[in-house]
Scaffold this motif. Structure first.
Motif: not given
Length: 306
Positions: A54-69
């Protein structure tokens, strides 16, 4: 079998019920937007999820938002924590898991401090500032850590978590990284310019009997807890260095990482070499799945930086 469902399957079951209790679309978007940053745990079995994931998602999660990481802001980090609090409460209630590990920790000061600074943006060091760092290497403690970061791209938290057993001086590599698919256990070549600094830290750790490469040796006691080089300890010593050398007061503890990426681009390192080294997500399927990259290639790319 219910007990073996994945985290994604759990999310689908929970949201199917939970979203019916919400009164607005914005409340639903709060959950769905936070979930986008949790891809590192999508395929895990729900019963295997632990606080570190869970902390890994919080620390360094990534998502592509409007084509940008994008990486989670402090607000998104808090929403990720809330998401897991509620989702795992549901899983406990329906006997899918035995314990809600999201409830075993709070959002730490380290995480809040680090992500708050990250939100303020980062700036690389100027040539004059780099000269000051090198010129004062043996005068001001912990300048060596700043220089190691500038020639490796490690995040502040990652620096303190590099285990001695993962440092290979003979092959000039170290292994570390945050707990995410792209960042975990990544191999980073040791740049020639900081090899002796890494070697000195290695030898010091051996003398201290520490399992970690970098240690905090200016504490009054040398217990394992006091030796631990946390983000907050790095930040405090980084500020001292900035003030002592009259560097740009806007510098933050992440700036060594920013400097590395800036130099990597300046000296035309391969785009994917940069991503492999700093632990950024690679979205290109051919590169990510089908292209094999060996450590010698990464080393040759790393040494392009002067």
């Amino acid at each position: 079998m219910e007990a073996d469902i994945t985290v994604t399957e759990l999310y689908d079951k929970w949201t199917e019920a939970y979203f019916k209790t919400l009164k607005s679309e914005s409340s639903i978007r709060t959950i769905t937007s936070a979930w986008k940053y949790c891809s590192s745990v999508y395929n895990m079995r729900a019963k295997d999820i632990r606080a570190r994931h869970i902390k890994g998602c919080m620390d360094n999660g990534t998502a592509i938002i409007k084509g940008k990481e994008q990486h989670p802001s402090p607000g998104v980090q808090s929403r990720i924590k809330s998401l897991f609090n509620l989702m795992l409460d549901y899983a406990v209630e329906y006997e899918i898991i035995d314990r809600n590990y999201a409830r075993t920790f709070d959002v730490s000061d380290d995480i809040l401090n680090e992500t708050s600074e990250a939100k303020r943006g980062h700036i690389p060091f100027t040539e004059d500032e780099m000269n000051k760092l090198w010129d004062n290497l043996n005068r001001i403690p912990y300048i060596d850590i700043v220089l190691i970061q500038c020639y490796s791209g490690w995040r502040p938290q990652e620096l303190g978590l590099i285990k001695l057993e993962n440092v290979d001086l003979e092959n000039r590599t170290y292994i570390g990284g945050m707990k995410t698919n792209a960042g975990t256990d990544r191999i980073v070549p040791i740049h020639d310019k900081v090899y002796n600094l890494v070697k000195a830290r290695y030898e010091q750790a051996m003398e201290l009997g520490s399992e970690y490469l970098i240690n905090c040796t200016d504490s009054k006691t040398h217990s394992k807890t006091k030796l631990q080089f946390t983000y907050d300890k790095y930040r405090q010593r980084f500020i001292t260095i900035v003030n002592s050398l009259d560097l740009n007061s806007d510098h933050r503890a992440h700036d060594g990482r920013k400097h590395f990426i800036t130099m990597a681009k300046k000296y035309n390192l391969d785009e994917y070499a940069i991503k492999y080294i700093v632990g950024h997500t690679i979205s290109d399927i051919t590169e990510k799945v089908y292209t094999e990259r060996d450590i010698e290639w990464l080393k040759s790319e790393m040494q392009k930086i002067k």
